[in-house]
Design a protein around this motif. Structure first.
Motif, PDB file in Angstrom:
ATOM      1  N   SER A  11       0.825  -1.205   0.000  1.00  0.00           N
ATOM      2  CA  SER A  11       0.000   0.000   0.000  1.00  0.00           C
ATOM      3  C   SER A  11       0.861   1.257   0.000  1.00  0.00           C
ATOM      4  CB  SER A  11      -0.918   0.014   1.223  1.00  0.00           C
ATOM      5  OG  SER A  11      -1.490   1.297   1.423  1.00  0.00           O
ATOM      6  N   THR A  12       0.743   2.075  -1.037  1.00  0.00           N
ATOM      7  CA  THR A  12       1.475   3.337  -1.086  1.00  0.00           C
ATOM      8  C   THR A  12       1.036   4.278   0.026  1.00  0.00           C
ATOM      9  OG1 THR A  12       1.816   3.185  -3.473  1.00  0.00           O
ATOM     10  CG2 THR A  12       1.949   5.372  -2.502  1.00  0.00           C
ATOM     11  N   ASP A  13      -0.234   4.299   0.351  1.00  0.00           N
ATOM     12  CA  ASP A  13      -0.711   5.168   1.422  1.00  0.00           C
ATOM     13  C   ASP A  13       0.004   4.864   2.740  1.00  0.00           C
ATOM     14  OD1 ASP A  13      -2.463   6.477  -0.259  1.00  0.00           O
ATOM     15  OD2 ASP A  13      -4.219   5.302   0.351  1.00  0.00           O
ATOM     16  N   ARG A  14       0.215   3.594   3.003  1.00  0.00           N
ATOM     17  CA  ARG A  14       0.876   3.229   4.249  1.00  0.00           C
ATOM     18  C   ARG A  14       2.362   3.564   4.211  1.00  0.00           C
ATOM     19  NH1 ARG A  14      -2.082  -2.363   6.010  1.00  0.00           N
ATOM     20  NH2 ARG A  14      -0.202  -2.571   7.269  1.00  0.00           N
ATOM     21  N   VAL A  15       2.972   3.438   3.052  1.00  0.00           N
ATOM     22  CA  VAL A  15       4.368   3.865   2.909  1.00  0.00           C
ATOM     23  C   VAL A  15       4.478   5.360   3.180  1.00  0.00           C
ATOM     24  CG1 VAL A  15       6.226   4.258   1.246  1.00  0.00           C
ATOM     25  CG2 VAL A  15       5.076   2.038   1.341  1.00  0.00           C
ATOM     26  N   ASN A  16       3.583   6.155   2.579  1.00  0.00           N
ATOM     27  CA  ASN A  16       3.610   7.600   2.798  1.00  0.00           C
ATOM     28  C   ASN A  16       3.525   7.945   4.275  1.00  0.00           C
ATOM     29  OD1 ASN A  16       3.719   8.159   0.032  1.00  0.00           O
ATOM     30  ND2 ASN A  16       1.494   8.322  -0.166  1.00  0.00           N
ATOM     31  N   ALA A  17       2.604   7.298   4.973  1.00  0.00           N
ATOM     32  CA  ALA A  17       2.413   7.585   6.403  1.00  0.00           C
ATOM     33  C   ALA A  17       3.641   7.188   7.211  1.00  0.00           C
ATOM     34  CB  ALA A  17       1.175   6.855   6.914  1.00  0.00           C
ATOM     35  N   THR A  18       4.241   6.049   6.869  1.00  0.00           N
ATOM     36  CA  THR A  18       5.404   5.569   7.618  1.00  0.00           C
ATOM     37  C   THR A  18       6.612   6.463   7.411  1.00  0.00           C
ATOM     38  OG1 THR A  18       4.592   3.300   7.436  1.00  0.00           O
ATOM     39  CG2 THR A  18       6.904   3.587   8.024  1.00  0.00           C
ATOM     40  N   VAL A  19       6.883   6.833   6.163  1.00  0.00           N
ATOM     41  CA  VAL A  19       8.022   7.704   5.878  1.00  0.00           C
ATOM     42  C   VAL A  19       7.831   9.068   6.527  1.00  0.00           C
ATOM     43  CG1 VAL A  19       9.302   8.889   4.055  1.00  0.00           C
ATOM     44  CG2 VAL A  19       8.609   6.502   3.747  1.00  0.00           C
ATOM     45  N   ASP A  20       6.629   9.606   6.440  1.00  0.00           N
ATOM     46  CA  ASP A  20       6.347  10.901   7.052  1.00  0.00           C
ATOM     47  C   ASP A  20       6.575  10.845   8.563  1.00  0.00           C
ATOM     48  OD1 ASP A  20       5.295  13.649   6.954  1.00  0.00           O
ATOM     49  OD2 ASP A  20       3.592  12.815   8.037  1.00  0.00           O
ATOM     50  N   ASN A  21       6.142   9.761   9.187  1.00  0.00           N
ATOM     51  CA  ASN A  21       6.335   9.607  10.630  1.00  0.00           C
ATOM     52  C   ASN A  21       7.820   9.555  10.988  1.00  0.00           C
ATOM     53  OD1 ASN A  21       6.914   7.151  12.735  1.00  0.00           O
ATOM     54  ND2 ASN A  21       5.328   8.532  13.501  1.00  0.00           N
ATOM     55  N   LEU A  22       8.574   8.761  10.266  1.00  0.00           N
ATOM     56  CA  LEU A  22       9.995   8.626  10.576  1.00  0.00           C
ATOM     57  C   LEU A  22      10.746   9.937  10.364  1.00  0.00           C
ATOM     58  CD1 LEU A  22      10.846   5.128   9.038  1.00  0.00           C
ATOM     59  CD2 LEU A  22      10.473   5.688  11.448  1.00  0.00           C
ATOM     60  N   ARG A  23      10.476  10.594   9.256  1.00  0.00           N
ATOM     61  CA  ARG A  23      11.171  11.846   8.963  1.00  0.00           C
ATOM     62  C   ARG A  23      10.842  12.918  10.006  1.00  0.00           C
ATOM     63  NH1 ARG A  23      11.226  11.224   2.827  1.00  0.00           N
ATOM     64  NH2 ARG A  23      13.445  11.000   2.410  1.00  0.00           N
ATOM     65  N   SER A  24       9.605  12.965  10.459  1.00  0.00           N
ATOM     66  CA  SER A  24       9.207  14.011  11.412  1.00  0.00           C
ATOM     67  C   SER A  24       9.795  13.792  12.797  1.00  0.00           C
ATOM     68  CB  SER A  24       7.679  14.080  11.506  1.00  0.00           C
ATOM     69  OG  SER A  24       7.146  12.882  12.055  1.00  0.00           O
ATOM     70  N   HIS A  25      10.290  12.581  13.082  1.00  0.00           N
ATOM     71  CA  HIS A  25      10.871  12.287  14.389  1.00  0.00           C
ATOM     72  C   HIS A  25      12.371  12.024  14.321  1.00  0.00           C
ATOM     73  CE1 HIS A  25       6.577  11.471  15.221  1.00  0.00           C
ATOM     74  NE2 HIS A  25       6.866  11.813  16.453  1.00  0.00           N
ATOM     75  N   ALA A  26      12.984  12.337  13.190  1.00  0.00           N
ATOM     76  CA  ALA A  26      14.411  12.058  13.007  1.00  0.00           C
ATOM     77  C   ALA A  26      15.240  13.331  13.117  1.00  0.00           C
ATOM     78  CB  ALA A  26      14.648  11.396  11.651  1.00  0.00           C
ATOM     79  N   ALA A  27      16.481  13.169  13.564  1.00  0.00           N
ATOM     80  CA  ALA A  27      17.417  14.295  13.604  1.00  0.00           C
ATOM     81  C   ALA A  27      18.029  14.512  12.229  1.00  0.00           C
ATOM     82  CB  ALA A  27      18.513  14.038  14.637  1.00  0.00           C
ATOM     83  N   GLY A  28      18.295  13.426  11.522  1.00  0.00           N
ATOM     84  CA  GLY A  28      18.922  13.510  10.206  1.00  0.00           C
ATOM     85  C   GLY A  28      17.900  13.387   9.093  1.00  0.00           C
ATOM     86  N   GLN A  29      18.073  14.172   8.059  1.00  0.00           N
ATOM     87  CA  GLN A  29      17.150  14.133   6.926  1.00  0.00           C
ATOM     88  C   GLN A  29      17.793  13.538   5.674  1.00  0.00           C
ATOM     89  OE1 GLN A  29      13.842  14.968   7.307  1.00  0.00           O
ATOM     90  NE2 GLN A  29      14.471  15.082   9.447  1.00  0.00           N
ATOM     91  N   ALA A  30      19.022  13.033   5.825  1.00  0.00           N
ATOM     92  CA  ALA A  30      19.737  12.488   4.670  1.00  0.00           C
ATOM     93  C   ALA A  30      19.596  10.973   4.563  1.00  0.00           C
ATOM     94  CB  ALA A  30      21.216  12.862   4.746  1.00  0.00           C
ATOM     95  N   HIS A  31      18.861  10.351   5.462  1.00  0.00           N
ATOM     96  CA  HIS A  31      18.691   8.906   5.396  1.00  0.00           C
ATOM     97  C   HIS A  31      17.980   8.525   4.099  1.00  0.00           C
ATOM     98  CE1 HIS A  31      19.848   9.437   9.441  1.00  0.00           C
ATOM     99  NE2 HIS A  31      18.651   9.627   9.949  1.00  0.00           N
ATOM    100  N   ARG A  32      18.306   7.371   3.603  1.00  0.00           N
ATOM    101  CA  ARG A  32      17.692   6.915   2.360  1.00  0.00           C
ATOM    102  C   ARG A  32      16.512   6.004   2.664  1.00  0.00           C
ATOM    103  NH1 ARG A  32      20.775   4.333  -2.947  1.00  0.00           N
ATOM    104  NH2 ARG A  32      18.934   4.324  -4.309  1.00  0.00           N
ATOM    105  N   TYR A  33      15.375   6.291   2.070  1.00  0.00           N
ATOM    106  CA  TYR A  33      14.163   5.500   2.263  1.00  0.00           C
ATOM    107  C   TYR A  33      13.872   4.712   0.994  1.00  0.00           C
ATOM    108  CZ  TYR A  33      13.346   8.314   6.431  1.00  0.00           C
ATOM    109  OH  TYR A  33      13.472   8.924   7.658  1.00  0.00           O
ATOM    110  N   VAL A  34      13.592   3.432   1.172  1.00  0.00           N
ATOM    111  CA  VAL A  34      13.297   2.557   0.043  1.00  0.00           C
ATOM    112  C   VAL A  34      11.961   1.867   0.295  1.00  0.00           C
ATOM    113  CG1 VAL A  34      14.050   0.602  -1.351  1.00  0.00           C
ATOM    114  CG2 VAL A  34      15.763   2.128  -0.336  1.00  0.00           C
ATOM    115  N   ALA A  35      11.035   2.014  -0.618  1.00  0.00           N
ATOM    116  CA  ALA A  35       9.750   1.318  -0.542  1.00  0.00           C
ATOM    117  C   ALA A  35       9.739   0.196  -1.579  1.00  0.00           C
ATOM    118  CB  ALA A  35       8.605   2.279  -0.808  1.00  0.00           C
ATOM    119  N   VAL A  36       9.163  -0.932  -1.207  1.00  0.00           N
ATOM    120  CA  VAL A  36       8.982  -2.042  -2.143  1.00  0.00           C
ATOM    121  C   VAL A  36       7.476  -2.197  -2.353  1.00  0.00           C
ATOM    122  CG1 VAL A  36       9.480  -4.445  -2.653  1.00  0.00           C
ATOM    123  CG2 VAL A  36      11.047  -3.141  -1.211  1.00  0.00           C
ATOM    124  N   LEU A  37       7.028  -1.952  -3.569  1.00  0.00           N
ATOM    125  CA  LEU A  37       5.599  -1.904  -3.868  1.00  0.00           C
ATOM    126  C   LEU A  37       5.282  -2.624  -5.174  1.00  0.00           C
ATOM    127  CD1 LEU A  37       5.011   1.874  -3.098  1.00  0.00           C
ATOM    128  CD2 LEU A  37       3.825   0.006  -1.925  1.00  0.00           C
TER     129      LEU A  37
END
Length: 265
Positions: A11-37
């Motif tokens: 589900s792309t919607d769930r990927v969006n929510a998960t990435v948004d959650n992680l980014r909003s609680h992270a100190a670093g913004q350079a981490h690489r996010y990979v979704a498998v869909l």
């Protein structure tokens, strides 16, 4: 130290929510996010930031999907595999700072996550006739929102024997030494017991497994309890459904890891 996050999903919607959650609680913004869909899903929302997407022709099991997702980030220092129904809750320190500190402070830690148990396998395993309950986790701990439902609460990092599969963060060297998730797929691990597989491999390779007590949530059962999952299994020729997958995965772990089981800290 580089950190890559792989999120297998249907589900792309769930990927969006998960990435948004992680980014909003992270100190670093350079981490690489990979979704498998699967290609039937839309492209992840650019509003949550850049997400590398590994597209599959059809839905894949969790372990195969994680293996595919790790391909683009194979050389990362740390590779995190996270379920699409898990996330960080508000806390005083960013979750990624916890991760970096844990691996820096524990140089022999090859695998860490947000929930784990100090034991895997009962004392009578290989001494009495087999039943899958011999592979039970012992004393599960976490700092999840509903920790009391699952076991006891942990507020300090600790060494554990096995993680819950919803969050598994590998030191890159340990993941590569393990051969990636492809090795698990090759022996028949597709949807269950991949956390036990990883724990046993870490023990066999003399790496430690650790618990990072991040305040988090994991809804659980977002895929495996839904009808679409059972239909997908049948399309793969698994007539016994999830019950069959669950049973076979336990049998594989039991037969393959006599040299390390039971695991104890």
């Amino acid at each position: 130290m580089s950190l890559s996050i792989v999120i297998p999903s249907w589900s792309t919607d769930r990927v969006n929510a998960t990435v948004d959650n992680l980014r909003s609680h992270a100190a670093g913004q350079a981490h690489r996010y990979v979704a498998v869909l699967p290609i039937s899903e839309p492209v992840p929302d650019s509003k949550v930031g850049k997400v590398t997407t590994v597209w599959t022709k059809e839905r894949r099991g969790a372990v195969e999907a994680m293996g595919s997702g790790a391909g683009p980030v194979w050389l990362s220092d740390l590779i995190m595999f996270l379920h699409d129904d898990a996330g960080v809750l508000d806390e005083s320190e960013p979750w990624d700072a916890h991760v970096f500190r844990h691996f820096e402070d524990h140089p022999r830690c090859g695998l860490a996550g947000w929930g784990g148990a100090v034991g895997l396998g009962r004392d009578d395993i290989y001494k009495t006739p087999y039943d899958l309950n011999q592979l039970a986790r012992i004393d599960y701990q976490s700092n999840m929102r509903d920790w009391a439902t699952h076991g006891s609460r942990a507020t300090l990092p600790l060494r554990v024997a096995v993680l819950d599969g919803f969050c598994q963060i590998f030191r890159g060297d340990a993941y590569r030494q393990m051969g990636g998730w492809q090795r698990a797929v090759q022996i028949g691990i597709s949807f269950h017991m991949y956390d036990a597989y990883a724990a046993c491999m870490m023990a066999r390779m003399k790496w430690e497994t650790g618990l990072i007590p991040t305040y988090c949530h994991h809804d659980g059962g977002g895929t495996s309890v839904k009808g679409g999952y059972e239909d997908w299994l049948k399309s793969k020729g698994v007539e016994g459904g999830d019950t069959e997958i669950h049973r076979k995965a336990h049998e594989i772990i039991f037969s393959r890891f006599r040299d390390v089981l039971p695991l104890r800290v």
